[in-house]
Design a protein around this motif. Structure first.
Motif, short mmCIF file in Angstrom:
data_model
loop_
_atom_site.label_atom_id
_atom_site.label_comp_id
_atom_site.label_asym_id
_atom_site.label_seq_id
_atom_site.Cartn_x
_atom_site.Cartn_y
_atom_site.Cartn_z
N MET A 174 0.90 -1.05 -0.12
CA MET A 174 0.04 0.10 -0.12
C MET A 174 0.93 1.12 0.06
O MET A 174 1.78 1.44 0.66
N PHE A 175 0.52 2.28 -0.97
CA PHE A 175 1.10 3.42 -0.90
C PHE A 175 0.48 4.63 -0.85
O PHE A 175 -0.73 4.39 -1.39
N LEU A 176 0.79 5.86 -0.88
CA LEU A 176 0.02 6.94 -0.78
C LEU A 176 0.45 7.78 -2.22
O LEU A 176 1.34 8.27 -2.27
N PRO A 177 -0.47 7.61 -3.07
CA PRO A 177 -0.41 8.64 -4.26
C PRO A 177 -0.26 10.11 -3.88
O PRO A 177 -1.37 10.65 -3.42
N VAL A 178 0.51 10.98 -4.35
CA VAL A 178 0.71 12.17 -3.94
C VAL A 178 0.72 12.90 -5.58
O VAL A 178 1.77 12.77 -6.29
N ILE A 179 -0.23 13.44 -5.67
CA ILE A 179 -0.45 14.42 -7.18
C ILE A 179 -0.26 15.60 -7.21
O ILE A 179 -0.82 16.38 -6.59
N MET A 180 0.85 15.95 -7.92
CA MET A 180 1.28 17.76 -7.80
C MET A 180 0.47 18.05 -9.24
O MET A 180 0.96 17.74 -10.33
N ALA A 181 -0.53 19.14 -8.87
CA ALA A 181 -1.12 19.61 -9.64
C ALA A 181 -0.71 21.10 -10.02
O ALA A 181 -1.89 21.85 -10.39
N GLY A 182 0.42 21.56 -9.76
CA GLY A 182 0.72 23.00 -9.84
C GLY A 182 1.26 23.20 -11.41
O GLY A 182 1.18 22.42 -12.25
N GLY A 183 1.89 24.13 -11.54
CA GLY A 183 2.91 24.60 -13.14
C GLY A 183 1.68 25.36 -13.66
O GLY A 183 0.50 25.13 -13.74
N SER A 184 2.37 26.10 -14.72
CA SER A 184 1.54 26.97 -15.65
C SER A 184 1.63 26.34 -17.07
O SER A 184 0.84 26.83 -17.82
N GLY A 185 2.48 25.72 -17.48
CA GLY A 185 2.45 25.03 -18.83
C GLY A 185 2.42 26.21 -19.98
O GLY A 185 1.76 26.15 -20.92
N THR A 186 3.38 27.45 -19.89
CA THR A 186 3.32 28.20 -20.82
C THR A 186 3.94 27.85 -22.03
O THR A 186 3.43 28.48 -23.05
N ARG A 187 4.49 26.61 -22.21
CA ARG A 187 5.02 26.18 -23.67
C ARG A 187 3.72 25.74 -24.54
O ARG A 187 3.81 25.49 -25.58
N LEU A 188 2.48 25.47 -23.54
CA LEU A 188 1.33 25.36 -24.48
C LEU A 188 0.39 26.29 -24.71
O LEU A 188 -0.75 26.13 -24.64
N TRP A 189 0.85 27.75 -24.48
CA TRP A 189 -0.07 28.72 -24.80
C TRP A 189 -0.45 28.73 -26.20
O TRP A 189 0.53 28.29 -27.13
N PRO A 190 -1.62 29.20 -26.74
CA PRO A 190 -2.59 29.71 -25.92
C PRO A 190 -3.81 28.94 -25.20
O PRO A 190 -4.56 29.59 -24.67
N LEU A 191 -3.65 27.66 -25.38
CA LEU A 191 -4.49 26.82 -24.85
C LEU A 191 -4.24 26.67 -23.10
O LEU A 191 -5.23 26.86 -22.27
N SER A 192 -2.88 26.53 -22.86
CA SER A 192 -2.58 26.53 -21.26
C SER A 192 -2.39 28.10 -20.89
O SER A 192 -1.62 28.70 -21.52
N ARG A 193 -3.00 28.28 -19.84
CA ARG A 193 -3.05 29.77 -19.39
C ARG A 193 -2.65 29.67 -17.67
O ARG A 193 -2.94 28.69 -17.13
N GLN A 194 -2.42 30.83 -17.18
CA GLN A 194 -1.92 30.69 -15.73
C GLN A 194 -2.94 30.20 -14.85
O GLN A 194 -2.77 29.68 -13.91
N HIS A 195 -4.18 30.89 -15.24
CA HIS A 195 -5.41 30.30 -14.31
C HIS A 195 -6.19 29.25 -14.84
O HIS A 195 -7.03 28.55 -14.36
N TYR A 196 -5.66 28.53 -15.94
CA TYR A 196 -6.27 27.38 -16.39
C TYR A 196 -5.03 26.67 -17.28
O TYR A 196 -5.08 26.46 -18.50
N PRO A 197 -4.02 26.14 -16.31
CA PRO A 197 -2.85 25.29 -16.96
C PRO A 197 -3.13 24.03 -17.79
O PRO A 197 -4.32 23.51 -17.60
N LYS A 198 -2.12 23.47 -18.28
CA LYS A 198 -2.43 22.30 -19.26
C LYS A 198 -2.81 21.15 -18.39
O LYS A 198 -3.58 20.30 -19.11
N GLN A 199 -2.45 20.98 -17.26
CA GLN A 199 -3.17 19.95 -16.63
C GLN A 199 -4.52 19.80 -16.38
O GLN A 199 -5.03 18.62 -16.18
N PHE A 200 -5.34 21.00 -16.72
CA PHE A 200 -6.86 20.74 -16.56
C PHE A 200 -7.46 20.53 -17.76
O PHE A 200 -8.63 20.71 -18.01
N HIS A 201 -6.34 20.55 -18.86
CA HIS A 201 -6.92 20.29 -20.32
C HIS A 201 -7.16 18.99 -21.01
O HIS A 201 -6.23 18.13 -20.32
N ALA A 202 -8.09 18.59 -21.59
CA ALA A 202 -7.97 17.13 -22.08
C ALA A 202 -7.37 17.23 -23.45
O ALA A 202 -7.89 17.70 -24.64
N LEU A 203 -6.19 17.06 -23.47
CA LEU A 203 -5.17 17.05 -24.56
C LEU A 203 -5.08 15.59 -25.30
O LEU A 203 -4.88 15.87 -26.48
#
Length: 468
Positions: free
Chosen positions: A1-30
């Motif tokens: 048994m282990f504890l998954p720790v998922i880091m959901a930070g980051g801005s993903g600026t290299r995927l602009w204009p889809l990725s934005r500071q307030h809606y970065p790439k991890q929240f998009h269905a790519l």
């Protein structure tokens, strides 16, 4: 048994204009129907894992919670970072939080913005790393390279260990093409995936050895944890004083106890538009097309249309990304420079790096469909049962016209119930609120008029989402 720790930070600026500071790439269905964050959580199904712990920036908390709700994961705890301080402090917060709960788990640290095609191979590699982590090793997972990639850091393996793992000989920065080719030919190097597995206490011990300043700041930040619904807040002032550092520089490159387990799962950090083209399904001409796209005599392009028709005629090796407020056109071999465009947007005082035209809030979202010097028109969508804050504005009045659903409007001492084609007027300075009491989304058109129309002209008196 282990504890998954998922880091959901980051801005993903290299995927602009889809990725934005307030809606970065991890929240998009790519790469499919689910977002990268949702895919990361779902990738753990079938493993002997505890309920994951998520870490995200304070400003993304409701976005994370909504995406978890969509996949039936409402019970996950979300640890909030008041400011971004890179991966070493984020992991330290997670380890200290886990210890505060009276446990000392193995922590599987995952980034929320990675793509992994072969989930079975991913799970097998994690299982192979567990015995090494139980022995006190700090395990990382090295992607078996498919090509001489210059966009990733590398890990050189050392002596063989149990379970198919190896001691880490050294870490290497992103190489030039000639060095990357040499790494590939040697067979001793892996891409650095940024996935880790270690016991919480072992990570904290090594952090104390090499970066006691980071550990001390995080200990102060977690000294008085503040639960708020499914969110957990740390002391903002203490965490702001924490140095910003990656886990590689802070610990993994210095420890004598690092191990690497090979990972053959078709992994990508989707760090650029060309990297996304590499992992997407393509047509017979090599085009990766998403949205309303027509292609004629064009090859090896990545095209993403978000809101309108995009037509290609006789082009090759381009990236074309269309959103409601911006269009990117770049050669595939130049997409690493997209970050420079984002820097130019900031330098020119624009805001296209911050928000999309469509902005998400805990109660729903709005789309700014037209604006002038003293007026603005928005299409507002409120989720069933949701309510905007009780608020007032110093500089603008508002007209609301319901186009779908039912609105309960609080205006001064009045309470109105409005249905389709009905409207109301909110004078400047009037205390008001909007609620959707129905079972379907509420949609309305808001027309603002006044001397100042910024989102910071909101005085909140009461808010169920803790923003007052």
């Amino acid at each position: 048994m282990f504890l998954p720790v998922i880091m959901a930070g980051g801005s993903g600026t290299r995927l602009w204009p889809l990725s934005r500071q307030h809606y970065p790439k991890q929240f998009h269905a790519l790469t499919g129907e689910r977002s990268l964050l949702q895919e990361t959580v779902m990738r753990l199904e079938g493993m002997e894992a505890a309920t994951p712990l998520l870490i995200c920036n304070e400003e993304h908390r409701f976005l994370v919670a909504e995406q978890l709700r969509q996949i039936g994961q409402e019970d996950l705890t979300i640890l909030l970072e008041p400011v971004a301080r890179n991966t070493a402090p984020a992991i330290a917060l997670a380890a200290l939080y886990a210890r505060s709960e009276g446990d000392d788990p193995l922590m599987l640290v995952l980034a929320a913005d990675h793509f992994i095609r072969d989930v079975a191979q991913f799970q097998e590699a994690i299982a192979a790393g567990v015995p090494l982590a139980q022995e006190g090793r700090l395990v990382t997972f090295g992607v078996v390279p498919e090509r001489p990639e210059t966009g990733y850091g590398y890990i050189k393996r050392g002596a063989a260990l149990a379970q198919g793992g190896f001691a880490v000989d050294s870490f290497a920065e992103k190489p030039d093409a000639q060095t990357a080719a040499r790494y590939l030919a040697s067979g001793d190097y892996y891409w650095n995936s940024g996935i880790f597995l270690f016991r919480a206490s072992r990570f904290l011990e090594e952090l104390e050895r090499f970066r006691p300043d980071i550990l001390l700041a995080c200990q102060k930040a977690t000294g008085a944890l503040k639960p708020d619904m499914q969110f957990v807040r740390v002391d903002a002032r203490a965490f702001e004083a924490c140095p910003s550092e990656s886990v590689d520089y802070a610990v993994m490159e210095k420890t004598a106890h690092a191990a690497v387990v090979p990972l053959k799962a078709r992994w990508s950090d989707i760090g650029s538009w060309s990297a996304l083209w590499e992992v997407q399904d393509r047509d017979e001409s090599g085009n990766a097309l998403g949205g309303d796209v027509l292609s004629l005599d064009s090859a090896n392009n990545l095209v993403r249309a978000e809101s309108r028709l995009v037509a290609l005629v006789g082009i090759e090796d381009l990236v074309v990304v269309e959103t409601k407020d911006a269009v990117l056109i770049a050669r595939k071999d130049k997409v690493q420079d997209v970050k420079s465009i984002v820097d130019l947007i900031k330098k020119n005082g624009r805001n296209e790096h911050l928000n999309h035209r469509e902005v998400y809030r805990p109660w729903g979202h709005y789309d700014s469909i037209d604006f002038g010097e003293r007026d603005q028109v928005k299409r507002i969508t409120v989720k069933p049962g949701a309510k905007l804050s009780v608020q007032m504005h110093h500089h603008r009045a508002e007209h609301w016209i319901v186009v779908r659903g039912t609105a309960r409007v609080y205006k001064g001492d009045e309470v109105l119930l409005l249905t389709e084609n009905q409207s109301t007027y909110i004078p400047l300075g009037e205390v008001h609120a909007l609620e959707n009491p129905g079972k379907i989304p509420l949609e309305l058109i808001e027309v603002q008029s006044g001397s100042y129309l910024g989102e910071d002209d909101i005085v909140r008196f009461e808010d169920r989402y803790g923003r007052s």
